[in-house]
Design an enzyme around this catalytic site. Structure first.
Site, mmCIF file in Angstrom:
data_model
loop_
_atom_site.group_PDB
_atom_site.id
_atom_site.type_symbol
_atom_site.label_atom_id
_atom_site.label_comp_id
_atom_site.label_asym_id
_atom_site.label_seq_id
_atom_site.Cartn_x
_atom_site.Cartn_y
_atom_site.Cartn_z
ATOM 1 N N HIS A 72 1.093 -0.909 0.406
ATOM 2 C CA HIS A 72 0.374 -0.180 0.013
ATOM 3 C C HIS A 72 0.655 1.406 0.316
ATOM 4 O O HIS A 72 1.523 1.114 0.618
ATOM 5 C CB HIS A 72 -0.927 0.171 1.050
ATOM 6 N N TYR A 200 -9.716 5.459 7.399
ATOM 7 C CA TYR A 200 -9.540 6.130 8.842
ATOM 8 C C TYR A 200 -11.364 6.860 9.155
ATOM 9 O O TYR A 200 -10.711 8.441 8.467
ATOM 10 C CB TYR A 200 -8.505 6.454 9.650
ATOM 11 N N PRO A 292 -5.285 0.644 18.318
ATOM 12 C CA PRO A 292 -5.257 0.290 16.581
ATOM 13 C C PRO A 292 -5.205 1.630 15.840
ATOM 14 O O PRO A 292 -4.533 0.729 14.646
ATOM 15 C CB PRO A 292 -6.414 -1.204 16.820
ATOM 16 N N LYS A 296 0.295 -0.090 14.951
ATOM 17 C CA LYS A 296 1.891 -0.195 15.241
ATOM 18 C C LYS A 296 1.733 -1.255 16.430
ATOM 19 O O LYS A 296 3.325 -1.320 16.469
ATOM 20 C CB LYS A 296 1.879 1.305 16.424
ATOM 21 N N TYR A 384 3.269 6.218 10.194
ATOM 22 C CA TYR A 384 2.991 5.044 9.431
ATOM 23 C C TYR A 384 3.590 4.146 8.700
ATOM 24 O O TYR A 384 3.149 2.734 9.656
ATOM 25 C CB TYR A 384 1.694 6.111 8.581
HETATM 26 P P1 RFL Z 1 0.677 -11.497 21.641
HETATM 27 O O1 RFL Z 1 -0.184 -11.615 20.401
HETATM 28 O O2 RFL Z 1 -0.657 -11.158 22.426
HETATM 29 O O3 RFL Z 1 1.225 -13.171 21.935
HETATM 30 C C1 RFL Z 1 1.415 -13.036 23.076
HETATM 31 C C2 RFL Z 1 1.858 -15.069 23.519
HETATM 32 O O4 RFL Z 1 1.428 -15.176 24.357
HETATM 33 C C3 RFL Z 1 0.553 -16.165 25.277
HETATM 34 N N1 RFL Z 1 0.917 -16.360 26.866
HETATM 35 C C4 RFL Z 1 1.245 -16.989 27.588
HETATM 36 N N2 RFL Z 1 2.145 -17.939 26.866
HETATM 37 C C5 RFL Z 1 2.372 -19.107 28.499
HETATM 38 N N3 RFL Z 1 2.065 -18.822 29.151
HETATM 39 C C6 RFL Z 1 1.051 -17.753 29.925
HETATM 40 N N4 RFL Z 1 0.974 -17.667 30.680
HETATM 41 C C7 RFL Z 1 0.763 -16.970 28.706
HETATM 42 N N5 RFL Z 1 -0.318 -15.652 28.564
HETATM 43 C C8 RFL Z 1 0.311 -15.618 27.329
HETATM 44 C C9 RFL Z 1 -0.318 -16.140 23.734
HETATM 45 O O5 RFL Z 1 -1.414 -17.157 23.742
HETATM 46 C C10 RFL Z 1 -0.099 -15.424 22.496
HETATM 47 O O6 RFL Z 1 0.463 -16.302 22.142
HETATM 48 O O7 RFL Z 1 1.613 -10.339 22.097
HETATM 49 P P2 RFL Z 1 2.660 -9.991 20.711
HETATM 50 O O8 RFL Z 1 3.737 -11.401 20.552
HETATM 51 O O9 RFL Z 1 3.352 -9.778 21.880
HETATM 52 O O10 RFL Z 1 1.973 -9.498 19.433
HETATM 53 C C11 RFL Z 1 1.223 -8.317 19.914
HETATM 54 C C12 RFL Z 1 0.492 -8.830 18.887
HETATM 55 O O11 RFL Z 1 -0.876 -8.997 19.136
HETATM 56 C C13 RFL Z 1 -0.674 -6.813 18.858
HETATM 57 O O12 RFL Z 1 0.213 -6.305 19.101
HETATM 58 C C14 RFL Z 1 -0.714 -6.762 17.622
HETATM 59 O O13 RFL Z 1 -2.461 -7.799 17.171
HETATM 60 C C15 RFL Z 1 -1.881 -4.915 17.811
HETATM 61 N N6 RFL Z 1 -2.822 -4.735 16.330
HETATM 62 C C16 RFL Z 1 -2.377 -3.989 15.544
HETATM 63 N N7 RFL Z 1 -0.953 -4.670 15.466
HETATM 64 C C17 RFL Z 1 0.110 -3.416 14.482
HETATM 65 O O14 RFL Z 1 0.730 -3.601 14.175
HETATM 66 N N8 RFL Z 1 -0.768 -2.810 12.863
HETATM 67 C C18 RFL Z 1 -2.335 -3.582 12.935
HETATM 68 O O15 RFL Z 1 -3.037 -3.443 11.981
HETATM 69 C C19 RFL Z 1 -2.905 -3.655 14.318
HETATM 70 N N9 RFL Z 1 -4.643 -4.337 14.719
HETATM 71 C C20 RFL Z 1 -4.298 -5.083 16.669
HETATM 72 C C21 RFL Z 1 -5.282 -4.691 15.705
HETATM 73 C C22 RFL Z 1 -4.330 -5.820 17.752
HETATM 74 C C23 RFL Z 1 -6.032 -5.724 17.718
HETATM 75 N N10 RFL Z 1 -6.825 -6.628 18.730
HETATM 76 C C24 RFL Z 1 -7.942 -7.506 18.875
HETATM 77 C C25 RFL Z 1 -6.232 -6.251 19.941
HETATM 78 C C26 RFL Z 1 -6.613 -4.977 15.913
HETATM 79 C C27 RFL Z 1 -6.777 -5.123 16.881
HETATM 80 C C28 RFL Z 1 -8.353 -5.528 16.305
HETATM 81 C C1 PHB Z 2 -6.464 -4.351 10.592
HETATM 82 O O1 PHB Z 2 -6.324 -4.545 8.834
HETATM 83 O O2 PHB Z 2 -6.968 -5.082 11.305
HETATM 84 C C2 PHB Z 2 -6.013 -2.794 11.084
HETATM 85 C C3 PHB Z 2 -5.606 -1.948 9.923
HETATM 86 C C4 PHB Z 2 -4.968 -0.487 10.199
HETATM 87 C C5 PHB Z 2 -5.564 -0.348 11.561
HETATM 88 C C6 PHB Z 2 -6.011 -1.353 12.416
HETATM 89 C C7 PHB Z 2 -6.490 -2.307 12.063
HETATM 90 O O3 PHB Z 2 -4.695 0.787 11.981
#
Ligand code: RFL
Ligand code: PHB
Length: 389
Positions: A72, A200, A292, A296, A384
């Site tokens: 993108h 957005y 989100p 980041k 970004y």
């Molecule tokens: P995770 O992915 O939460 O992984 C942690 C792992 O640890 C395990 N765990 C355990 N293992 C053993 N013993 C325990 N007691 C444990 N407790 C937990 C879990 O099962 C899991 O497998 O953390 P990590 O690796 O730091 O990664 C972080 C990302 O997942 C998170 O920051 C992103 O998903 C945030 N996020 C986005 N980030 C972006 O860079 N770009 C995006 O577009 C973006 N969109 C989003 C998002 C997060 C969202 N939600 C649902 C919070 C959109 C959404 C809706």
């Molecule tokens: C997504 O596609 O899940 C997404 C994209 C951009 C964001 C957050 C989530 O800022």
């Protein structure tokens, strides 16, 4: 059991770190609570910075991402009828890649065996021991049997709710926490996206985001009040609301379909300092959360582990302790900049329950400024695509 580096958590942070350390010949064991299927069922991030995709390239695990990921070159900020295009490629000369967290995780998981990366799935009661000694260890149970993993270092990559952060004594920990009075309700559906680039939108009924995973799979979000039950939003109601909030042009192009996944995520800004205590390091969501809006979270997890793998490699290769000592400060400097960007974009794009006439004028004035200023657009684009490591 013994390993050099024990990693708790097989999310993006733990898996990327595990591979980066294995590539340097370091012995690693990941201890994960869930099953692989459970992890791959979590629908989260969609936008990857170049810093994150570069790590996959460095690991030689970018083949599918290069093939299926969508490059993108910009995105839109919408405010009522107005659409402001942030042309990141033109302004910064870089792209972002739309490739789901699920896919990135799958690629890292599939390559684990061939790279000698041990992942123990289904570990319960994970606990950390003696993190401020030279001989830390992790205990857990697996298949009903108590296990102990001795190691040189523990990396807490266990997300926001994991045990690692709790192993840092409260007396040396400083926590910054801001909770927002709303969440994002997300829907994933196998329908073509309504837009080629992300939109957005700040609408008087609340924020909306049009995103995607592929040319045939769409991801949309709307702002909902905190605690809103998903059941309040049958698919048709959600599609109707998206069509309104995304504005007439994009709204009319929405293709509706049944939800494959629908869930609400609360929004939060959170930082726990420091990110190291003795032989324990925190990385990713274990140490910090961003709302989100700036896309980041996953990317910050990736930059943390890039720094951490460098620090640990320096230790094992050259006996150099400086990288380890400096990890927390180095990672936090980048974390706080991403916190600022995510917070600022969240404030600009959402309707808060207490947004008054003045606050709204501030949003409009900021949008006016962005619309007319290449400098303002460049600042947004630079953040970004991801600040340099
Ligand atoms: P995770 O992915 O939460 O992984 C942690 C792992 O640890 C395990 N765990 C355990 N293992 C053993 N013993 C325990 N007691 C444990 N407790 C937990 C879990 O099962 C899991 O497998 O953390 P990590 O690796 O730091 O990664 C972080 C990302 O997942 C998170 O920051 C992103 O998903 C945030 N996020 C986005 N980030 C972006 O860079 N770009 C995006 O577009 C973006 N969109 C989003 C998002 C997060 C969202 N939600 C649902 C919070 C959109 C959404 C809706
Ligand atoms: C997504 O596609 O899940 C997404 C994209 C951009 C964001 C957050 C989530 O800022």
């Amino acid at each position: 059991m013994r390993t050099q580096v024990a990693i708790i958590g097989a999310g993006p942070a733990g898996l990327l770190l595990g591979h980066l350390l294995r590539a340097e010949g370091i012995d690693v064991t990941i201890v994960e609570r869930q099953t692989p299927d459970y992890i791959l069922g979590r629908i989260r991030a969609g936008v990857l910075e170049r810093t994150t995709t570069d790590l996959m390239t460095r690991l030689g695990l970018d083949e599918r991402m290069k093939r299926e990921g969508l490059l993108h070159s910009g995105f839109f900020l919408a405010d009522g009828e107005r659409l402001i295009h942030i042309d990141i490629a033109e302004l910064i000369g870089r792209h972002v890649t739309v490739y789901g967290q699920t896919e990135l995780t799958r690629d890292l998981m599939s390559a684990a065996d061939e790279r000698g990366l041990t992942i123990l799935y289904g570990a319960s009661d994970v606990a950390l021991g003696d993190v401020d000694s030279d001989a830390p260890f992790v205990t857990f149970s697996m298949d009903g049997r108590a296990q102990r993993l001795d190691c040189d270092f523990i990396c807490g990559c266990d997300g926001f709710h994991g045990p690692s952060r709790q192993a840092i004594p409260a007396s040396v920990q400083r926590v910054f926490d801001k909770q927002y009075p709303f969440g994002w309700l997300g829907i994933l559906a196998d329908v073509p996206p309504c837009t080629e680039e992300l939109i957005y939108a700040n609408h008087e009924r609340g924020f909306a985001l049009a995103s995607m995973r592929s040319p045939t799979r769409s991801r949309y979000y709307i702002q909902v009040p905190l605690g809103e039950p998903v059941d309040n939003w049958p698919d048709e109601r959600l599609w109707d609301e998206l069509a309104i909030r995304l504005g007439p042009e994009a709204g009319s192009r929405i293709v509706r379909g049944p939800a494959i996944e629908k869930s609400v995520a609360p929004l939060r800004s959170f930082v726990s300092e420091p990110m190291r205590h003795g032989r324990l390091f925190l990385a990713g969501d274990a140490a910090h959360i961003v709302p989100p809006t700036g896309a980041k979270g996953l990317n910050l997890a990736a930059s943390d582990v890039a720094y951490l793998s460098e620090a640990l490699t320096g230790w094992y290769r050259r006996g150099d302790a400086d990288g380890i000592a400096g990890y927390s400060d180095r990672a936090l400097a980048r974390v706080w900049k991403s916190e600022r960007f995510s917070w600022q974009l969240t404030r600009l794009m959402h309707r808060f329950p207490d947004t008054d006439a003045f606050d709204r004028r501030m949003q409009v004035a900021e949008m006016d400024y962005i619309a007319g200023s290449a400098a303002a657009q460049t600042a947004i684009a630079e953040n970004y695509v991801g600040l340099p490591l």
